[in-house]
Motif scaffolding. Sequence first.
Motif, mmCIF file in Angstrom:
data_model
loop_
_atom_site.group_PDB
_atom_site.id
_atom_site.type_symbol
_atom_site.label_atom_id
_atom_site.label_comp_id
_atom_site.label_asym_id
_atom_site.label_seq_id
_atom_site.Cartn_x
_atom_site.Cartn_y
_atom_site.Cartn_z
ATOM 1 N N UNK A 481 35.815 81.649 -26.712
ATOM 2 C CA UNK A 481 34.975 80.685 -27.421
ATOM 3 C C UNK A 481 34.968 80.978 -28.923
ATOM 4 N N UNK A 482 34.921 82.244 -29.285
ATOM 5 C CA UNK A 482 34.933 82.613 -30.705
ATOM 6 C C UNK A 482 36.278 82.285 -31.338
ATOM 7 N N UNK A 483 37.340 82.468 -30.596
ATOM 8 C CA UNK A 483 38.677 82.124 -31.100
ATOM 9 C C UNK A 483 38.772 80.627 -31.367
ATOM 10 N N UNK A 484 38.279 79.826 -30.419
ATOM 11 C CA UNK A 484 38.317 78.366 -30.574
ATOM 12 C C UNK A 484 37.454 77.925 -31.741
ATOM 13 N N UNK A 485 36.283 78.570 -31.912
ATOM 14 C CA UNK A 485 35.399 78.238 -33.034
ATOM 15 C C UNK A 485 36.086 78.530 -34.364
ATOM 16 N N UNK A 486 36.818 79.650 -34.436
ATOM 17 C CA UNK A 486 37.553 79.981 -35.667
ATOM 18 C C UNK A 486 38.646 78.964 -35.932
ATOM 19 N N UNK A 487 39.323 78.526 -34.877
ATOM 20 C CA UNK A 487 40.379 77.513 -35.034
ATOM 21 C C UNK A 487 39.799 76.199 -35.530
ATOM 22 N N UNK A 488 38.618 75.845 -35.040
ATOM 23 C CA UNK A 488 37.979 74.616 -35.504
ATOM 24 C C UNK A 488 37.600 74.731 -36.972
ATOM 25 N N UNK A 489 37.089 75.893 -37.382
ATOM 26 C CA UNK A 489 36.707 76.094 -38.778
ATOM 27 C C UNK A 489 37.911 76.015 -39.703
ATOM 28 N N UNK A 490 39.081 76.393 -39.177
ATOM 29 C CA UNK A 490 40.312 76.341 -39.981
ATOM 30 C C UNK A 490 41.024 75.007 -39.847
ATOM 31 N N UNK A 491 40.398 74.050 -39.132
ATOM 32 C CA UNK A 491 40.999 72.731 -38.902
ATOM 33 C C UNK A 491 42.332 72.850 -38.166
ATOM 34 N N UNK A 492 42.416 73.851 -37.261
ATOM 35 C CA UNK A 492 43.634 74.038 -36.461
ATOM 36 C C UNK A 492 43.446 73.568 -35.024
ATOM 37 N N UNK A 493 42.188 73.339 -34.623
ATOM 38 C CA UNK A 493 41.898 73.022 -33.221
ATOM 39 C C UNK A 493 42.611 71.747 -32.774
ATOM 40 N N UNK A 494 42.601 70.729 -33.625
ATOM 41 C CA UNK A 494 43.160 69.442 -33.220
ATOM 42 C C UNK A 494 44.654 69.553 -32.907
ATOM 43 N N UNK A 495 45.413 70.175 -33.809
ATOM 44 C CA UNK A 495 46.852 70.235 -33.567
ATOM 45 C C UNK A 495 47.167 71.182 -32.400
ATOM 46 N N UNK A 496 46.349 72.227 -32.213
ATOM 47 C CA UNK A 496 46.590 73.135 -31.078
ATOM 48 C C UNK A 496 46.428 72.387 -29.763
ATOM 49 N N UNK A 497 45.410 71.537 -29.696
ATOM 50 C CA UNK A 497 45.149 70.780 -28.468
ATOM 51 C C UNK A 497 46.284 69.808 -28.141
ATOM 52 N N UNK A 498 47.013 69.377 -29.170
ATOM 53 C CA UNK A 498 48.110 68.424 -28.923
ATOM 54 C C UNK A 498 49.397 69.118 -28.476
ATOM 55 N N UNK A 499 49.461 70.449 -28.593
ATOM 56 C CA UNK A 499 50.660 71.182 -28.202
ATOM 57 C C UNK A 499 50.703 71.358 -26.682
ATOM 58 N N UNK A 500 51.891 71.454 -26.094
ATOM 59 C CA UNK A 500 51.973 71.698 -24.649
ATOM 60 C C UNK A 500 51.403 73.078 -24.307
ATOM 61 N N UNK A 501 50.351 73.069 -23.480
ATOM 62 C CA UNK A 501 49.711 74.333 -23.139
ATOM 63 C C UNK A 501 48.525 74.659 -24.013
#
Length: 619
Positions: A481-501
């Motif tokens: 959860x903390x990793x995902x929160x950091x990705x969201x803060x870096x605006x990386x969550x959206x593109x990560x979710x679009x990747x396979x896996x």
Amino acid sequence: MENKDVKMPPKTRGPMRGPGRGMMPGEKAKDFKWSIGKLLAYLGNYKIGIIVVMIFAACATVFNVVGPKVLGKATTALSEGLMNKINGTGGMDFNYIGKVLLFVLGLYSISAVFSFIQGWIMTGITQKLCYRLRKEISEKINRMPMKYFESRTYGEVLSRITNDVDTLGMGLNQSITTIITAVATMLGVLVMMLSISPLMTLIAVIILPVSAGLISFVVKKSQKYFKTQQEYLGHINGQIEETYGGHTVVKSFNKEASMVKQFDETNTVLYKSAWKSQFLSGMMQPIMNFVGNLGYACVALSGGLLAIQGAITIGDIQAFIQYVKNFTQPITQIAQVINQVQSMAAASERVFEFLEEEEEDQFAQNPVRLDKIEGCVDFENVHFGYKEDQTIINDFTVHVKPGQKVAIVGPTGAGKTTIVKLLMRFYDVGSGAILVDGHNIKDFNRRELRDAFGMVLQDTWLYKDTIMENIRYGRLDATDEEVIAAAKAAHAHHFIETLPGGYQMELNEDASNVSQGQKQLLTIARAILADNPILILDEATSSVDTRTEIQIQNAMDNLMKGRTSFVIAHRLSTIKDADVILVMKDGDIVEQGNHEELLAKGGFYADLYNSQFDEAESA
């Protein structure tokens, strides 16, 4: 924090600075005695096992050597039985012959058991030694100064752990057992031959100096070609690595023909030297066979004369011929293993040279330990140069208050990144001091000092693992959860979710299955997760588009609140809100102040800013 000692995954590929290669076949050690001495010192921990190996190897040889003479008794019994049958005075004593054959089978079986056990023990010793050396090299890497790695290719360092340790282990495993077995065989065979016929033994021994002279001649002739082969094998490896690593550049500049021509020239030299060296080296076996056949002929002739005289039996002649073969074979083995020992010594020399390289002092004498680092940073009259005679940072002095955002700007080569390397103690200052919360950074243990810093570099650093684990590298005990929160803060969550896996997608070795901008976002997420009191951003947004840069900038602004931050930037529009801007030129701070103050001065910063503004307008 991005730089941890807990785990050291392989770096993504950087530009090659030369042909990285390991120890080449046939390469000699510069200091043979020193390298073998160091190796023997390491083997001291396994001396009991090596003694057992020597005993078992000697026992295996003894049982193997006795076999031909005992088998000769069966041959004699057969020949005598045949003659008796022809003369009508008797027949074959198959019972006796059977007992002899079973006894020989038992001897060879016991010899095989001893050989198996000594091989099993020796393999265990060499693998334990290789494991220890790899472990020590891996630990050594974390204690070595940055200047070592910046002056060598990645392949050169990696070859110490892979090629050289493997060569050392293989050479050690094979050479020790081969030498012990060969010497024991020669001595045992010599004793057995003397027990059969001293005269025939003398004839067989005469061939030794002939063999040695011919082998010495061949080795001397082939050595120069081996040297050339080693040299050009390194050249061709370097060319292949560099061309493959920069194949996009090669194609862009239409240099395919030029690179092929360069490769062909190097390959031609390698081909000629390899052909000659391998041909001459391959002559050793035919020469030994020729000399051995001469020995057989002489032994057969002298043995026949002695048998006619009744001095020896036919079985003894048969046994002696086998011993002659067994006598010359160890000489060939020793000749071959000498080259292997040289390679092993060269490999061990490279390994031990690496292990004795200069190290950073990891621990201070009276280390400073702070419960909480506030983030006050002072540079006091800092001078530094990567070479003693070339100073690139001149009298650098600045006071940074806790929580301030400090931007460092200036043209390429001004020393911006060098300041960060000094702050992290990747290098130590030539003179002056750097203080954190009033304490000289040399008074901190290096690991504890670097735990205070979070870094995002211009060169992204990711390794072969999932995206989740690459971000978690900033803080290894972080939850998903903390990793995902950091990705969201870096605006990386959206593109990560679009990747396979998604977060479980595995990056390949050089992380080429995501874009450069995406790699940058992942490293920023890692820094956000690390949550360190002092942040270092070296061109952190250089590889992302303008829209994403604005998003990241907003996230980083929130992250930098209440933290001391050092931001290196070329695009001056991104650091307008910095508390202090340090303008560097040729290693000096030529101006400092906030954005408005520096523009009002109309100096070097104003020129830099206006030139970028003009470029943007013209674009």
